[in-house]
Design a protein around this motif. Structure first.
Motif, short mmCIF file in Angstrom:
data_model
loop_
_atom_site.label_atom_id
_atom_site.label_comp_id
_atom_site.label_asym_id
_atom_site.label_seq_id
_atom_site.Cartn_x
_atom_site.Cartn_y
_atom_site.Cartn_z
N THR A 1 7.49 5.59 4.37
CA THR A 1 6.97 6.94 4.13
C THR A 1 7.71 7.99 4.97
OG1 THR A 1 4.81 6.05 3.55
CG2 THR A 1 4.90 8.37 4.12
N TYR B 1 -7.64 3.40 1.00
CA TYR B 1 -6.93 3.34 2.27
C TYR B 1 -6.98 4.72 2.93
CZ TYR B 1 -4.97 -0.79 0.01
OH TYR B 1 -4.81 -1.98 -0.65
N TYR C 1 3.92 9.89 9.41
CA TYR C 1 2.97 8.82 9.17
C TYR C 1 3.69 7.48 9.26
CZ TYR C 1 -0.08 12.47 7.36
OH TYR C 1 -0.84 13.60 7.22
N ASN C 2 3.15 6.58 10.04
CA ASN C 2 3.77 5.27 10.19
C ASN C 2 3.28 4.34 9.07
OD1 ASN C 2 5.22 3.14 11.15
ND2 ASN C 2 3.79 2.63 12.78
N LEU C 3 3.67 4.69 7.84
CA LEU C 3 3.37 3.88 6.67
C LEU C 3 4.69 3.34 6.13
CD1 LEU C 3 0.87 6.29 4.87
CD2 LEU C 3 0.31 4.21 6.13
N ALA D 1 -5.06 7.04 6.42
CA ALA D 1 -4.06 7.07 7.49
C ALA D 1 -4.02 8.47 8.07
CB ALA D 1 -2.68 6.69 6.97
N HIS E 1 0.80 -1.23 0.00
CA HIS E 1 0.00 0.00 0.00
C HIS E 1 0.84 1.29 0.00
CE1 HIS E 1 -2.56 -3.24 1.14
NE2 HIS E 1 -2.35 -3.14 2.43
N THR F 1 0.97 9.68 12.96
CA THR F 1 1.17 8.83 14.13
C THR F 1 2.15 9.43 15.12
OG1 THR F 1 2.78 7.61 12.81
CG2 THR F 1 0.56 6.69 12.98
N LEU G 1 2.06 5.07 -0.98
CA LEU G 1 1.40 6.27 -1.46
C LEU G 1 1.63 6.41 -2.97
CD1 LEU G 1 2.32 8.76 1.40
CD2 LEU G 1 0.10 7.74 0.97
#
Length: 245
Positions: free
Chosen positions: A238, A214, A233-235, A216, A3, A219, A5
């Motif tokens: 990222t 999705y 962001y805890n992606l 978000a 997933h 975080t 961005l």
């Protein structure tokens, strides 16, 4: 990378530091990226970004709606003018967090990987100890930056070009890991688009059956980034913290 961005970009939000540096300017820690182009999208306030590159010294104004971006090897320093806030879009997400960003520390620090790592590392968290370390790191980067800027302004590109080479030497051993991150992120995203185009051309776009959405939210708010206080962001790939920030 699951997933990512769009375009496998990195994303964060920054409020520029208002700490005054040795030259009387309030702002962030000058640095460059070795393989990533970075973009600032200004969402509030006023300020500027100072850049050093082979074509000289520049100062680009930042105001709401403005976009500024800088290619690999360009030293950049965010300057606070009043409540400056930007959204950062970063090429090759995951690479800056893996060490692609190198501070303009003085040459003797860049020449010693252990000394560089100690100067670049911040204590975890967002408290006073981390703030003090972030400001000390910023001041050390400005110390080296001012020498580079003075030389460029006088028409001498030598110190700047040597800084680029020193930065490349410093990260050389990290390149195999960076290649893995790139292959899993930006390259995989581009290849996926190629496969989708092939499917469309064949009249069998089965990949559309996997369509979804999705969401978000940040975080961590107010972390200490290179240029300012950073919302992350805890992606995957990222805006995971830079080396313990």
């Amino acid at each position: 990378m699951p997933h990512p961005l769009p375009g496998a970009v990195g994303l964060s939000h920054l409020s520029a530091y208002d700490w005054e540096a040795a030259d009387g300017v309030c702002g962030g820690s000058p640095h460059l990226h070795l393989v990533c182009t970075e973009a600032y999208v200004v969402t509030g306030g006023r300020g500027a970004v100072q850049t050093l590159s082979p074509d000289g010294c520049r100062e680009l104004p930042l105001e709401p709606g403005a976009i500024a971006w800088f290619t690999p090897g360009t030293v950049h320093r965010m300057v606070q003018g009043g409540d400056l806030r930007i959204t950062v879009l970063m090429q090759n997400s995951g690479l800056p967090e893996a060490g692609d960003a190198v501070f303009t520390f003085p040459p003797e620090v860049l020449a010693d990987p252990d000394r560089y790592a100690a100067a670049a590392q911040l204590p975890p968290g967002t408290g006073p100890e981390t703030a003090t370390a972030a400001r000390r790191r910023r001041d050390l980067a400005v110390e080296g930056y001012l020498v580079l800027r003075e030389a460029l302004a006088a028409g001498d590109t030598g110190p700047y070009l040597e800084f680029q080479r020193a930065a490349a030497r410093l990260v050389r051993d990290k390149v195999p890991h960076w290649r893995e991150l790139w292959q899993a992120g930006a390259l995989a995203t581009a290849e996926r688009t190629g496969a989708q185009l092939d499917a469309l051309a064949s009249g069998e776009p089965a990949y559309l059956d996997e369509a979804t959405a999705y969401e978000a939210g940040p975080t961590r708010l107010g972390g200490f980034g290179m240029c300012g206080r950073r919302d992350e962001y805890n992606l995957p790939g990222t805006t995971l913290p830079y080396g313990g920030e």
